[in-house]
Design an enzyme around this catalytic site. Sequence first.
Site, PDB file in Angstrom:
ATOM      1  CB  SER A 175      70.779  19.792  62.585  1.00  0.00           C
ATOM      2  OG  SER A 175      71.505  19.505  61.423  1.00  0.00           O
ATOM      3  CG  HIS A 212      70.711  23.725  58.975  1.00  0.00           C
ATOM      4  ND1 HIS A 212      69.639  22.870  59.057  1.00  0.00           N
ATOM      5  CD2 HIS A 212      71.742  23.085  59.592  1.00  0.00           C
ATOM      6  CE1 HIS A 212      69.995  21.764  59.686  1.00  0.00           C
ATOM      7  NE2 HIS A 212      71.262  21.873  60.016  1.00  0.00           N
ATOM      8  CG  ASP A 233      67.807  24.554  56.382  1.00  0.00           C
ATOM      9  OD1 ASP A 233      68.699  24.226  55.557  1.00  0.00           O
ATOM     10  OD2 ASP A 233      67.612  23.921  57.440  1.00  0.00           O
TER      11      ASP A 233
END
Length: 434
Positions: free
Chosen positions: A191, A386, A354
């Site tokens: 991320s 995610h 996601d």
Amino acid sequence: MDLLRRVAVVAVLLSLPSRGRSGGGGSDLHPVVLVPGYGSNRLYARLTAAYEPAAPRCGAREGKDEWFQLWPIDAAASEPAQAPCLAEKMSLVYDPVADDYRNVAGVVTRVPSFASTRALVGWDPLVRQLEAMGHRDGGSLFAAPYDFRYAVAPRGHPSAVGERYFARLTRLIERASRLNGGRPAVVVAHSFGCALTYQFLRARPLAWRQRFVKHAVLLAAALGGFAEGMDGLASGAGSGLPNLAPPARARLARSQQSALWRLPTPMVFGDRPVVVTKNSTYSANNITEFLDAIGFTEGVQPYVTRVLPMWRALPAPMVPVTSMYGVGVRTPETFVYGEAGFEGTPEVVYGDGDGNMNIVSLMAAEEWSGVEGQILKVVRLPGVSHVGFFSDLALKKVVAEIQKAVSSIEVHRKEKIFSFLNNFEFTIPVPLGW
């Protein structure tokens, strides 16, 4: 005869022990450095006499010189009475004269356990799998947590906290290599950690990257920002403090340097409508107008001078990259605000991604596939969200890709050997394990 001599040299080279292999049957694994996402870092704080709380109860720890956990938040700190205190301590201040961010006066913060996987929140499943492969915390497995409120800035603009983090990450990777026979490290990021890792690699000299970084495994690398980044600045959504009033949530989000890094970039999003109001449509191409519209005019200067220049383009990092991301999950794509404007709750239009990151941003790194000398592998994970990379199904695939990256097959040595033989056509028996 010349051919026979060359074959003999190859045989000798292949029989030599690995240069980085430790004696006595030690591990051939390359060291792994984990760079977590935004919410997987721990942040501690203490208050000094310079702290002036907005409410007396917020200064209960003032002057006691005791460290307390600021993030992740505990249940008590997130309650309505305490949430404003927590938000106050977590806020940053942008100084336009110094052109940099800092803590609120009287708040001192630190990131504990740098270099150790103990510092990470939620990474235990992956850490256990890496330990099963033979890695050990502090031996060939390391973590590089950071203060997620900050970021870095382009050359010519100060970024004291971000620059200090990059310096620590540089030393950590060099140390990891030194402790493991000089083998370069595999960097695994998730991320927001992917965005930091990408900018870190771009900021290091090419010779350093090629010497110390064997591979970068990027999990959910949204290198073009994401739509929720705009809504977060408008409403404060995603602050982690649901009991905080929306205006206070928005102020907290806007104070943090990293929030501007979440904004969709013009290169990736272009004219796609991200925020729509009764009278205006905002895309990545008119972010400054959006910042003015939500009342965040003080964010325009740092966005234009400190953020936009870093994301105008995405040059290849020139280290081998595996990009893994989830697809097929409903992901906010456009936020439509009604009559109440930014004071109201928007209607959300969904697209692919996601669940948090939009597919167009997750795919941004794929433009490197045509760059000469850049190795890129893309792994799409249908249905993986995610935050779902550490679920059983996704975890197996993530570990498999890391395992491929860390295995010490002597690619560079063999490339040199076959370059040596590139003018000849014949077959050499290759032992198993190549």
